[in-house]
Design a protein around this motif. Sequence first.
Motif: not given
Lengths: 213, 213
Positions: B111-123, B125-138
Amino acid sequence: MSQLLRVQNFNVSSDGIGAGENQSFESPFGLDPGAMFAWGGATASWPTRTDPGGSRGLDDYFTRDFARNIGAEIMGRNKFGPQRGPWEDHEWLGWWGDEPPFHTPVFVMTHHKRPSFTLSDTTFHFVDGDPATILEQAREAAQGKDVRLGGGVTAIKQFLDADLVDTMHVAVSPITFGTGLRLWESPEELRDRFHLEIVPSPSGVAHHLFWRK
Amino acid sequence: MSQLLRVQNFNVSSDGIGAGENQSFESPFGLDPGAMFAWGGATASWPTRTDPGGSRGLDDYFTRDFARNIGAEIMGRNKFGPQRGPWEDHEWLGWWGDEPPFHTPVFVMTHHKRPSFTLSDTTFHFVDGDPATILEQAREAAQGKDVRLGGGVTAIKQFLDADLVDTMHVAVSPITFGTGLRLWESPEELRDRFHLEIVPSPSGVAHHLFWRK
């Protein structure tokens, strides 16, 4: 990690038979393999499935592993077609149709020369030589990925005899054929060189998993 | 084929517990998970294995499937780190080290914002929302591939409650914890919505394979 030589989803009957003696154009297996392969065709990831659906249980873990990290396949000539002796009909391009399920270079073992050709994203090369030499060619083509040893029975036995097989998944189906080309009298024969786990599936198949000691 | 939401190699005790109640920086699981994960660490394909070797039997089919056709992961905040509330230390980049084993975009539920960052080939992202919304982003980030639901227990239960999980592999280890975060009282609870195969492994683990009816 070195490039493994892997047998994947090879299917035999409970008496160890993978194909009949009398292969022909009309009968690629020289017997009716339908009951033997039924477990695989029922899975979501069967390589030639065209309709949606299919099971995603244990059997599907094996069918979905078919292509993972595979860069080339080696097959015996009889998996390509029923011809014997010199190639006489270059227009017939094998059992596998316009969209072969391999999607990599395929090395067909034969003593008779024939030019390479490509169908969709599969290129068939026709190669003569001992198993180690053919494996070397396939490894180079696989560009760091593993090589699948596609069968049939005779080809697998040649590579086992040369001690070149790293892992082997053989699905043993609950049917008997009585006569035919036999991979083994018993899988126990391979325990001196391989670890063996035998995993029964709800479908009735027993998955035999071998990896080098 | 649609993009599946898959739980892969999620591990619980025989009493259904995936983590303890008291997670901390020193104790990411809030309990000692060593015995629970031993089956996976023994396999050749365990994602964080660094030395050669390892078994290639049944258990390895599950660990090697971890990354196959996965294009993104969703995880609960507690799989990323032990913090609660607003992010106060942006320099600490999670449990997963400089080479996280995900190799895709990862969506951390918070529920708390934070900027995205990348470590090696993994980025991350910090996301808030219901499961369906987060799944759509993923799904969008996964570019046609499947999405892994990485846990922990709370995150998996949220997506199960929203009926968004397509397949689930849960390894049940032969230990008990008694108290902790419980995925289920019994896997039978899920049979109304899922096919279930339970596959015992020679390692002592029982692989539970669910797929949507």
